[in-house]
Design a protein around this motif. Structure first.
Motif, PDB file in Angstrom:
ATOM      1  N   THR A 137      10.401  50.815 -15.414  1.00 36.53           N
ATOM      2  CA  THR A 137      10.009  49.639 -16.192  1.00 36.53           C
ATOM      3  C   THR A 137       8.788  48.967 -15.569  1.00 36.53           C
ATOM      4  N   THR A 192      16.215  49.502 -20.522  1.00 35.56           N
ATOM      5  CA  THR A 192      16.954  49.455 -21.785  1.00 35.56           C
ATOM      6  C   THR A 192      17.530  50.815 -22.149  1.00 35.56           C
ATOM      7  N   TYR A 242       5.689  51.308 -16.048  1.00 33.07           N
ATOM      8  CA  TYR A 242       5.214  51.262 -17.432  1.00 33.07           C
ATOM      9  C   TYR A 242       4.509  49.937 -17.720  1.00 33.07           C
ATOM     10  N   THR A 243       5.050  48.852 -17.179  1.00 33.52           N
ATOM     11  CA  THR A 243       4.437  47.536 -17.390  1.00 33.52           C
ATOM     12  C   THR A 243       3.034  47.486 -16.803  1.00 33.52           C
ATOM     13  N   ASP A 298      13.592  53.808 -18.987  1.00 32.58           N
ATOM     14  CA  ASP A 298      13.398  52.429 -18.536  1.00 32.58           C
ATOM     15  C   ASP A 298      14.760  51.739 -18.519  1.00 32.58           C
ATOM     16  N   TYR A 351      16.148  42.506 -15.899  1.00 27.23           N
ATOM     17  CA  TYR A 351      14.966  41.942 -16.567  1.00 27.23           C
ATOM     18  C   TYR A 351      14.710  40.515 -16.086  1.00 27.23           C
ATOM     19  N   THR A 378       8.396  46.957 -22.952  1.00 24.56           N
ATOM     20  CA  THR A 378       8.653  48.331 -22.500  1.00 24.56           C
ATOM     21  C   THR A 378      10.007  48.834 -22.989  1.00 24.56           C
ATOM     22  N   SER A 379      10.885  47.902 -23.347  1.00 24.63           N
ATOM     23  CA  SER A 379      12.192  48.302 -23.880  1.00 24.63           C
ATOM     24  C   SER A 379      12.062  49.035 -25.210  1.00 24.63           C
TER      25      SER A 379
END
Length: 261
Positions: free
Chosen positions: A59, A216, A62-63, A214, A239, A200-201
């Motif tokens: 996560t 989620t 990716y962010t 990720d 999160y 990203t979810s």
């Protein structure tokens, strides 16, 4: 009755209503069912350490990819929108309004499946990489408007002073205007980073391998395997652990900017 006394009484009533509502919720809730379905310690044990070493790490990665990519593309789009060349302004405006108007999940789905089919394109990183590209495209549209507003917020006197010293327009932009603009827009940019963390979810629609999941996607898969919602609660907590420090940073930066003004 004095106004101050009336205000204290009113606040006291509001506090009393809040306490009564909280007690009512606590008494009505089925705590055995909550513990079984949302706080199962066996499921918690099963989730660790993968939820941190794989899901949370992915996560964050990716962010960062989506934010840096969106920042670079957003800067280009913002400069195009402020360009004296009309076609550049038109292209930038169409791009920004289009991607701000489309749901992010639809853009991610399109880049993961429709674009590769339409152009016989194998995206780097597979479907996850294609989904990330879609997220970059969406974030760039919002970041571009933030940067544009920051550039226009820089006092024109700064530009005029730089030009009076004989500085070229390009040098004035990159050495005088942009540093001040980014100082102004740091809080909204940080807020955009928080939004990207949550967005990203949406990458689950692109499909992910086990090691690419990720938070989620990891929580959804584990929840399906265990027939229990505890992984979703764990993902929500993760999160919050990631985003709450950033939201506090935004508030601190906004207070700093207000004191500076």
């Amino acid at each position: 009755m004095k106004p101050t006394t009336r205000q204290r009484l009113f606040r006291g009533v509001l506090y009393l209503i809040f306490v009564i509502a909280l007690v009512a919720v606590v008494m009505v809730a089925d705590w055995d069912a909550i513990q079984t379905n949302f706080l199962d310690l066996d499921v918690v044990t099963e989730a660790f350490p993968a939820i941190i070493l794989t899901a949370a790490k992915n996560t964050i990665v990716y962010t960062l990819i989506a934010f840096v990519g969106g920042l670079i593309l957003g800067l280009i789009l913002a400069l195009m929108k402020l360009s004296p060349v009309a076609p550049y302004r038109w292209v930038s405006t169409i791009y920004i309004e289009t991607f701000r108007g489309l749901p992010a999940i639809l853009v991610i789905f399109g880049f993961a499946f429709a674009v590769p089919i339409a152009f016989s394109w194998n995206p780097p990183g597979g479907s996850t990489g294609a989904g990330l590209l879609g997220l970059i495209m969406v974030s760039a549209a919002y970041i571009a408007e933030t940067i544009r507003a920051g550039i226009q917020a820089v006092p024109k006197g700064q530009v005029e002073a730089a030009r009076s010293l004989g500085m070229r327009p390009s040098w004035t932009l990159f050495s005088v205007v942009l540093p001040q603009a980014f100082r102004i827009i740091t809080p909204p940019l940080t807020n955009e980073l928080v939004i990207i963390i949550k967005d990203t979810s949406l990458l689950f629609v692109a499909g992910m391998a086990l090691l690419d999941r990720d938070l989620t996607t990891f929580a959804r898969d584990l929840s399906s395997q265990t027939a229990n919602s505890t992984p979703l609660i764990l993902a929500a907590l993760m999160y919050l652990i990631i985003t709450l420090p950033l939201t506090q940073l935004v508030a601190k930066l906004e207070r700093h900017n207000q004191r500076g003004r």
